[in-house]
Design a protein around this motif. Sequence first.
Motif, PDB file in Angstrom:
ATOM      1  N   GLU A  53     -84.451 -33.559  14.999  1.00  0.00           N
ATOM      2  CA  GLU A  53     -84.192 -34.318  16.229  1.00  0.00           C
ATOM      3  C   GLU A  53     -85.452 -35.032  16.748  1.00  0.00           C
ATOM      4  O   GLU A  53     -85.548 -36.255  16.702  1.00  0.00           O
ATOM      5  CB  GLU A  53     -83.667 -33.316  17.259  1.00  0.00           C
ATOM      6  N   ASN A  92     -88.099 -36.588  11.641  1.00  0.00           N
ATOM      7  CA  ASN A  92     -87.220 -36.494  12.810  1.00  0.00           C
ATOM      8  C   ASN A  92     -86.650 -37.870  13.123  1.00  0.00           C
ATOM      9  O   ASN A  92     -87.231 -38.882  12.730  1.00  0.00           O
ATOM     10  CB  ASN A  92     -88.026 -36.037  14.033  1.00  0.00           C
ATOM     11  N   THR A 103     -83.142 -32.981  25.341  1.00  0.00           N
ATOM     12  CA  THR A 103     -82.390 -33.432  24.176  1.00  0.00           C
ATOM     13  C   THR A 103     -82.185 -34.936  24.281  1.00  0.00           C
ATOM     14  O   THR A 103     -81.673 -35.416  25.298  1.00  0.00           O
ATOM     15  CB  THR A 103     -81.007 -32.732  24.149  1.00  0.00           C
ATOM     16  N   CYS A 109     -81.281 -41.735  20.332  1.00  0.00           N
ATOM     17  CA  CYS A 109     -81.381 -41.473  18.874  1.00  0.00           C
ATOM     18  C   CYS A 109     -81.101 -42.755  18.100  1.00  0.00           C
ATOM     19  O   CYS A 109     -81.809 -43.077  17.130  1.00  0.00           O
ATOM     20  CB  CYS A 109     -80.387 -40.388  18.448  1.00  0.00           C
ATOM     21  N   CYS A 135     -78.128 -34.308  17.001  1.00  0.00           N
ATOM     22  CA  CYS A 135     -78.752 -35.630  17.162  1.00  0.00           C
ATOM     23  C   CYS A 135     -78.789 -36.359  15.816  1.00  0.00           C
ATOM     24  O   CYS A 135     -78.282 -37.483  15.689  1.00  0.00           O
ATOM     25  CB  CYS A 135     -80.146 -35.476  17.762  1.00  0.00           C
ATOM     26  N   HIS A 167     -79.116 -26.858  13.319  1.00  0.00           N
ATOM     27  CA  HIS A 167     -80.549 -27.002  13.593  1.00  0.00           C
ATOM     28  C   HIS A 167     -81.199 -25.613  13.612  1.00  0.00           C
ATOM     29  O   HIS A 167     -80.611 -24.655  14.135  1.00  0.00           O
ATOM     30  CB  HIS A 167     -80.723 -27.704  14.957  1.00  0.00           C
TER      31      HIS A 167
END
Length: 208
Positions: A53, A92, A103, A109, A135, A167
């Motif tokens: 992420e 990432n 987040t 993203c 993500c 994750h």
Amino acid sequence: MQKENLSNETKVSLISELIEKTKSNHSLPFYNTNEIFVPGVGPLDAKIMIIGEAPGREESIQGKPFVGRSGQLLSRILSEQGFDRATLFVTNVVKYRPPNNQTPTHQECMAWAGAYLRKEIEIIQPKIIITLGACATKTFLGEKISISKIHGNIFETANYKIVPMYHPAYLLRNSNMIKDVKQALNNAKEIHTEIVHNYVDNLLITCA
Ligand code: URA
């Protein structure tokens, strides 16, 4: 469209250019002069790319992805499943640590994917992409997707296969799910072996 095979030298220069260009893009989400830009790490000819992420506190200190507690768990699981982390390219979606480890939203993203990740993939040219968590997975498969419904499944695209996994930060809190991740890694390993065999077969045909 995937470019022709790029030489290592070309990849080094394309990645360096991309990093410099992105560092001066102050409009990207989480641009922050107090945090280090954390680029992907690993061999530029890696066939497997692991995408998380965003950097956390430890990653932003060391300037490398997945070196904190999540990263240590990731390394342990990879090695228990017979993967050498040093042979994988780890990166990432977002390259700066978000404030208070928040987040990133799907829009944030996607902004990073368009500005950097898409090009990073074009340069590395992986055959398998493992997305870690919501993500990264939603960046590839869409905002509506639920990771728990598709964990470990294999999604084919023209240039690579995508394998979504939980994750490691989630696994730190839910260790009972580690066995599912190990199974998903076994699936990824089978595809990898197949890719390597096909590559060697093609080489032998070319050399014959
Ligand atoms: N979590 C991520 O998604 N990436 C890292 O590099 C560290 C923690």
